[in-house]
Design an enzyme around this catalytic site. Structure first.
Site, PDB file in Angstrom:
ATOM      1  N   ASP A   1       6.804  -1.971  -0.835  1.00  0.00           N
ATOM      2  CA  ASP A   1       7.831  -2.772  -1.531  1.00  0.00           C
ATOM      3  C   ASP A   1       7.275  -3.987  -2.313  1.00  0.00           C
ATOM      4  OD1 ASP A   1       9.921  -4.277  -2.701  1.00  0.00           O
ATOM      5  OD2 ASP A   1      11.030  -4.158  -0.850  1.00  0.00           O
TER       6      ASP A   1
ATOM      7  N   TYR B   1      12.973  -7.268   4.245  1.00  0.00           N
ATOM      8  CA  TYR B   1      14.219  -7.267   3.497  1.00  0.00           C
ATOM      9  C   TYR B   1      13.679  -6.245   2.195  1.00  0.00           C
ATOM     10  CZ  TYR B   1      17.537  -8.655  -0.337  1.00  0.00           C
ATOM     11  OH  TYR B   1      18.594  -8.475  -1.088  1.00  0.00           O
TER      12      TYR B   1
ATOM     13  N   LYS C   1      11.518  -7.706 -10.543  1.00  0.00           N
ATOM     14  CA  LYS C   1      11.449  -9.321 -10.666  1.00  0.00           C
ATOM     15  C   LYS C   1      10.647  -9.584 -11.721  1.00  0.00           C
ATOM     16  CE  LYS C   1      13.152 -10.471  -5.998  1.00  0.00           C
ATOM     17  NZ  LYS C   1      14.320 -10.892  -6.212  1.00  0.00           N
TER      18      LYS C   1
ATOM     19  N   TYR D   1      25.317 -14.386  -1.750  1.00  0.00           N
ATOM     20  CA  TYR D   1      24.915 -14.995  -0.711  1.00  0.00           C
ATOM     21  C   TYR D   1      25.589 -16.382  -0.396  1.00  0.00           C
ATOM     22  CZ  TYR D   1      21.090 -11.478  -1.187  1.00  0.00           C
ATOM     23  OH  TYR D   1      20.325 -10.714  -1.477  1.00  0.00           O
TER      24      TYR D   1
END
Length: 421
Positions: free
Chosen positions: A240, A147, A269, A19
Site C-alpha cells: 500500500d 491503515y 494521493k 474524522y
C-alpha cells in the site's frame, strides 16, 4: 467569492466533516485560496501547510503545469467511461506507470480513491487463488499500526484497536492482524504465521512507513523477509504505497528504497498532486496472467463509474512530467536533511518518546497524550497547519516548500514540545 460568514456559518450546519466529533471539536479554519505550501485564510492571514493536504500536494498548491493539464482536458473531454470506450490520458498513464513501477508491475486498474484501490487489490488477491488453482484463500495478513482505508474490506485490515475503526470489530471480516515483525527474529515470526494457515490470500503492508497509524517506520529487512516468506508459501505481497509513493521516502517508491518488489502495488494521493481524485492498483505479470484466460469467470468484475477519470489521468501525466523534469527527489533529500537537523535534537527531551525521519516525513512522538484539538488550534495561531495523530506531531510538506517555511514548521514543533510537560 461569497462572504465567508455566509458560506462557512451556513454550511457548517449541514456538512459532515471527516474524522470529527462535530459537537466537541473546534471549527475548521476557513481557507479561500492556496499557493505553493501556503493556505490563505478568510481573514487574510496565511498558514504554512505542514501536512500537504493529507500528503497529496507534493508539487505545491496551484502548480501551473497541473492546472494547465486539467483545464485543457476539461475543455476537450472531461471524461468518458472505460467500459467499451477508450481515451488517451488513461492509456498513456497506464503505460507510463508500467515504465516506472518496480519489477514487472505492469497492469493498472484505476479507481477514484486509495481505499478503493486497496479494495481492488484485495479482491484481485482472492480471485487470483481461485483462478489459478481453485483455492479459496479469503483472509489477509496485515499489521498493527497499519491503515489502509475506511471502506468495509479495508477497515478489516487496519489496526483493529485504533480509534477510527474499533467500533466495527465483529462486523468486518476477521483478518490476521499481527505485530509488524521488525526484529531480528522476523523471518521465524513470519514463517510461523504463514505456515500455520492455508487460507491466506496476501500479506498487506505499508512499506517503510505506516502513515495514519502515527508515521511508524520499519526497516527494509522486514519487507525482504515478507517477500521471501510469501514466495515460499505461494502468498501474494501487496504494498500500500498510497502514502509512500511518488517520492515521499526519498525514492520514487518505497519499494525502490527497500529493494523489494511486491506482487501488487496501490497508489494514490500524490499521483495527481492534490488536484483531482485518482488512485491505481498495479499488478505484476504473474498476477494478471491468472485473469487473462478464455474464461469469462476469470475476469475481474469491477468497474467504478469514474475509473480512469480523464481529467485525473491528464493531471497525473502532467505530474509525472514534473518528476521527469524537476529535481523532486533531490528536494526530498534536502527536506530530509533539514528535518533531521532541526527535529532530532528533540529526542533528548524527557517528554519526547521518539523522533523519526524518512524522506519528506518527520514524526515527533510524545511520551504522554495531549489534547489534539487544542494542539491544532495552537499551531494555527502560530501560522502553521499541523495536524497531530494521537501523541504524534508530524510533517509531510510539499517537496517545493521553501527552507524558511520548513524552518517555521519545525520551529513550531520545537516550541510546542516545550509546552508538553
Amino acid at each position: 467569492m461569497a462572504d465567508c460568514n455566509d458560506w462557512f456559518r451556513t454550511g457548517l450546519e449541514h456538512i459532515w466533516l471527516p474524522y470529527a466529533q462535530m459537537k466537541t471539536q473546534p471549527g475548521p479554519a476557513p481557507i479561500v485560496s492556496t499557493s505553493g505550501a501556503r493556505l490563505e485564510m478568510a481573514d487574510g492571514s496565511t498558514l504554512i501547510d505542514g501536512v500537504g493536504s493529507w500528503w497529496t500536494s507534493v508539487h505545491g498548491y496551484n502548480h501551473p503545469t497541473l492546472l494547465k493539464a486539467a483545464h485543457e482536458q476539461l475543455e476537450t473531454m472531461p471524461h468518458v467511461m472505460l467500459g467499451g470506450l477508450a481515451h488517451e490520458q488513461a492509456y498513456r498513464l497506464a503505460a507510463r506507470l508500467a515504465e516506472i513501477a518496480p519489477g514487472d508491475l505492469y497492469k493498472t486498474f484505476f479507481t477514484e480513491s486509495g481505499s478503493v484501490a486497496v479494495e481492488v487489490a484485495m479482491k484481485v488477491a482472492v480471485q487470483y487463488a481461485m483462478n489459478l488453482a481453485g483455492e479459496r484463500r479469503t483472509r489477509f495478513v496485515s499489521f498493527k499500526g497499519g491503515y489502509h482505508g475506511d471502506t468495509f474490506a479495508t477497515m478489516s485490515v487496519c489496526d483493529p484497536e485504533e480509534g477510527m475503526h474499533s467500533l466495527f470489530s465483529g462486523v468486518v471480516p476477521d483478518q490476521y492482524v499481527v505485530d509488524l515483525p521488525d526484529t531480528d527474529d522476523r523471518t521465524a515470526v513470519i514463517e510461523k504465521l504463514l505456515s500455520s494457515h492455508n487460507d491466506i490470500a496476501a500479506v498487506l503492508v505499508e512499506p517503510l512507513i505506516q502513515g495514519a497509524g502515527g508515521m511508524r517506520m520499519h526497516s527494509p529487512e522486514t519487507l525482504k523477509a515478507l517477500r521471501e516468506a510469501c514466495d515460499r508459501h505461494g502468498v501474494l505481497l501487496i504494498f500500500d504505497e498510497i502514502f509512500t509513493g511518488f517520492g515521499r521516502t526519498g525514492a520514487m517508491f518505497a519499494a525502490d528504497r527497500a529493494g523489494v518488489i511486491p506482487d501488487i502495488m496501490c497508489l494514490g494521493k500524490a499521483l495527481t498532486g492534490g488536484i483531482t481524485p485518482l488512485a491505481a492498483t498495479i499488478a505484476s505479470r504473474k498476477v494478471y496472467e491468472a485473469f487473462h484466460t478464455d474464461s469469462v469467470d476469470h475476469a475481474l468484475m469491477h468497474g467504478p463509474t469514474f475509473t480512469g477519470h480523464a481529467i485525473g489521468c491528464a493531471v497525473a501525466n502532467a505530474g509525472l512530467d514534473l518528476f521527469e523534469t524537476k529535481p523532486r527527489l533531490e528536494q526530498v533529500n534536502t527536506i530530509e536533511a533539514q528535518l533531521t537537523e532541526r527535529l532530532m535534537p528533540l529526542s533528548k527531551l524527557p517528554q519526547v518518546a521518539d523522533v523519526r525521519v524518512c524522506g519528506a516525513v518527520a514524526a515527533v512522538e510524545f511520551a504522554d497524550e495531549f489534547d489534539v484539538s487544542a494542539a491544532r488550534s495552537w499551531f494555527i495561531e502560530r501560522g502553521t497547519f499541523i495536524r497531530p495523530l494521537g501523541r504524534v506531531v508530524y510533517l509531510t510538506p510539499a517537496y517545493v516548500i521553501e527552507q524558511k517555511d520548513l524552518a517555521t514548521l519545525t520551529g513550531a514543533i520545537s516550541e510546542f514540545a516545550d509546552t508538553v510537560r
